[in-house]
Scaffold this motif. Structure first.
Motif, PDB file in Angstrom:
ATOM      1  N   ASN A 141       0.823  -1.218   0.000  1.00  0.00           N
ATOM      2  CA  ASN A 141       0.000   0.000   0.000  1.00  0.00           C
ATOM      3  C   ASN A 141       0.853   1.263   0.000  1.00  0.00           C
ATOM      4  OD1 ASN A 141       0.990   0.076   2.662  1.00  0.00           O
ATOM      5  ND2 ASN A 141      -0.934   0.920   3.471  1.00  0.00           N
ATOM      6  N   LEU A 142       2.171   1.113  -0.205  1.00  0.00           N
ATOM      7  CA  LEU A 142       3.071   2.255  -0.003  1.00  0.00           C
ATOM      8  C   LEU A 142       2.870   3.367  -1.026  1.00  0.00           C
ATOM      9  CD1 LEU A 142       6.425   0.592   1.121  1.00  0.00           C
ATOM     10  CD2 LEU A 142       4.593   1.590   2.511  1.00  0.00           C
ATOM     11  N   ALA A 143       2.474   3.018  -2.243  1.00  0.00           N
ATOM     12  CA  ALA A 143       2.248   4.078  -3.231  1.00  0.00           C
ATOM     13  C   ALA A 143       1.102   4.979  -2.787  1.00  0.00           C
ATOM     14  CB  ALA A 143       1.962   3.470  -4.604  1.00  0.00           C
ATOM     15  N   LEU A 144       0.035   4.391  -2.280  1.00  0.00           N
ATOM     16  CA  LEU A 144      -1.079   5.199  -1.771  1.00  0.00           C
ATOM     17  C   LEU A 144      -0.640   6.003  -0.550  1.00  0.00           C
ATOM     18  CD1 LEU A 144      -4.791   4.280  -1.325  1.00  0.00           C
ATOM     19  CD2 LEU A 144      -3.507   5.086   0.654  1.00  0.00           C
ATOM     20  N   ILE A 145       0.081   5.374   0.353  1.00  0.00           N
ATOM     21  CA  ILE A 145       0.537   6.076   1.559  1.00  0.00           C
ATOM     22  C   ILE A 145       1.444   7.244   1.193  1.00  0.00           C
ATOM     23  CG2 ILE A 145       1.954   5.833   3.629  1.00  0.00           C
ATOM     24  CD1 ILE A 145      -0.855   4.696   3.961  1.00  0.00           C
ATOM     25  N   ASP A 146       2.326   7.041   0.226  1.00  0.00           N
ATOM     26  CA  ASP A 146       3.191   8.139  -0.213  1.00  0.00           C
ATOM     27  C   ASP A 146       2.370   9.283  -0.795  1.00  0.00           C
ATOM     28  OD1 ASP A 146       5.439   6.780   0.596  1.00  0.00           O
ATOM     29  OD2 ASP A 146       5.938   6.018  -1.402  1.00  0.00           O
ATOM     30  N   PHE A 147       1.322   8.941  -1.553  1.00  0.00           N
ATOM     31  CA  PHE A 147       0.447   9.973  -2.114  1.00  0.00           C
ATOM     32  C   PHE A 147      -0.218  10.782  -1.001  1.00  0.00           C
ATOM     33  CE2 PHE A 147      -3.941  11.171  -3.111  1.00  0.00           C
ATOM     34  CZ  PHE A 147      -3.754  12.009  -4.203  1.00  0.00           C
ATOM     35  N   VAL A 148      -0.751  10.084   0.005  1.00  0.00           N
ATOM     36  CA  VAL A 148      -1.422  10.774   1.110  1.00  0.00           C
ATOM     37  C   VAL A 148      -0.422  11.612   1.892  1.00  0.00           C
ATOM     38  CG1 VAL A 148      -2.699  10.465   3.267  1.00  0.00           C
ATOM     39  CG2 VAL A 148      -3.255   9.047   1.278  1.00  0.00           C
ATOM     40  N   ARG A 149       0.751  11.054   2.119  1.00  0.00           N
ATOM     41  CA  ARG A 149       1.758  11.789   2.887  1.00  0.00           C
ATOM     42  C   ARG A 149       2.171  13.067   2.167  1.00  0.00           C
ATOM     43  NH1 ARG A 149       7.417   9.372   5.452  1.00  0.00           N
ATOM     44  NH2 ARG A 149       7.192  10.464   7.436  1.00  0.00           N
TER      45      ARG A 149
END
Length: 383
Positions: free
Chosen positions: A22-30
């Protein structure tokens, strides 16, 4: 600033099926939070392939409200989708895509609301939490819960945005899933008494589970706030045997308990273990000493039942404009937050009738209602 619809389109484009990172989504949110001047922290899994995200804004100190959602979605494999599952499609007031209802719609609405929170001098802190691996047993959020539990500035109330059609929800059942493996002794079926039939002993265990389920369903144990109004036990899978003329040496079955918050599902497992140890194993080992029965936990999460007269319920009623509180049949991460001392309630856009299905959708009307609910939270929290 982007709207909740715009942000939902961005979030749907990330394939966050639980087996994937899920890191791509988390990076987007961050990055989105950083663009608003909001710092966030990540809590990774051991492999550092997935992470929970946690952020807070507003004044220092304990208390405040946490808005929480999970980033992972269920697979689309084998489902007859008429639209691309990881590209949002708008049609007739509906937004289609995997996770639109469960539960990226809520996360999108939270992100879209943040500028309004940041414009205000908040009297209480606002906390943001996005977890991973909720769909496979509420696994990822546990490290976040543990971190918050040890902090003096943890939130007082958590609002989880699972799809409730924007109805205020105070509770759900807990769940325990287990695997039972029976190791018997094979022989030719013509000499069946010389073997230990693993399937037959598994059948006895499954029969005992049925008896336990019947007791749990007794009218005096009912809680009419839930549907069904009692704890349930069911066997979901079973495998064993190689040929009809061979006494089977192995059998495996998986079972689950969906327990009212007032019932402890571990007691079902303990009763089954006791039955296996004291009644079945002596008979099996009288034939072959190297036989056995093994139980392995698969997943578990606690139930939730927040009191209707609590501050958390009072706030939820204010935000929803209704105190017609209800429960849901599915589970959430709420019981884990509640056990950590964070009173938890549930309300979010969309319906679980659409969740986990092909052509999953959330309506624009539901997303708008969630935006409005968070707007009321801004008014309630500002100084």
């Amino acid at each position: 600033m982007p709207t909740s619809r715009d942000l939902l389109a961005d979030l749907i484009a990330f394939d966050t099926t639980s087996r994937e990172s899920n890191l791509a989504l988390i990076d987007f949110v961050r990055a989105y939070l950083a663009g608003l001047g909001v710092d966030s922290e990540l809590l990774f899994n051991e492999e550092r392939t997935k992470a929970n995200l946690y952020a807070r804004l507003g004044p220092d100190g304990p208390g405040g409200v946490m808005l929480s959602g999970h980033s992972d979605v269920v697979p689309v494999d084998g489902q007859p989708w008429s639209v691309p599952p990881f590209r949002m499609t708008e049609r007739d007031g509906r937004l289609y895509g995997r996770g639109t209802a469960d539960m990226k719609g809520f996360i999108a609405s939270v992100l879209a609301s943040l500028p309004r929170f940041l414009e205000q001098p908040l009297r209480l802190p606002l906390h943001i939490a996005i977890s991973y691996d909720e769909e496979v047993g509420c696994l990822g959020v546990r490290s976040l819960v543990a971190a918050l539990e040890g902090r003096p500035d943890r939130p007082a109330i958590c609002l989880i945005g699972e799809p409730t059609e924007m109805r205020p929800v105070l509770g759900h059942k807990g769940k325990l899933a287990m695997r039972c493996e029976v190791h018997g002794a094979a022989c030719h079926s013509a000499y069946a008494p010389q073997g230990v039939n693993a399937i037959e002993y598994a059948a006895r265990l499954i029969g005992r589970l049925g008896e336990i389920g019947t007791r749990l369903a007794a009218p005096e144990r009912h809680d009419e706030r839930f549907d069904p109004p009692y704890s349930t036990v069911q066997t979901g899978t079973i495998s064993g045997g190689r040929a009809l003329n061979i006494v089977p040496a192995e059998c495996r079955f998986d079972f689950e308990v969906r327990a009212l918050p007032s019932d402890d599902p571990q007691r079902v497992a303990e009763e089954l273990r006791d039955y296996a140890e004291h009644e079945l194993l002596p008979k099996m080992r009288a034939v072959r000493e190297d036989t056995g029965i093994r139980f392995t936990p698969l997943s578990a999460y606690p139930g939730l039942l927040t009191p209707a007269d609590s501050p958390a319920a009072e706030l939820l009623g204010l935000l929803c404009g209704s105190q017609d509180f209800s429960t849901v049949a599915y589970g959430t991460e709420g019981g884990l937050f509640d056990q950590a001392g964070i009173a938890t309630v549930v309300c979010g856009p969309g319906s679980m009738d659409q969740g986990h299905k092909p052509d999953e959708f959330v309506t624009l009307e539901q997303l708008g209602r969630c935006d409005a609910m968070l707007g009321r939270l801004v008014e309630w929290m500002k100084g």
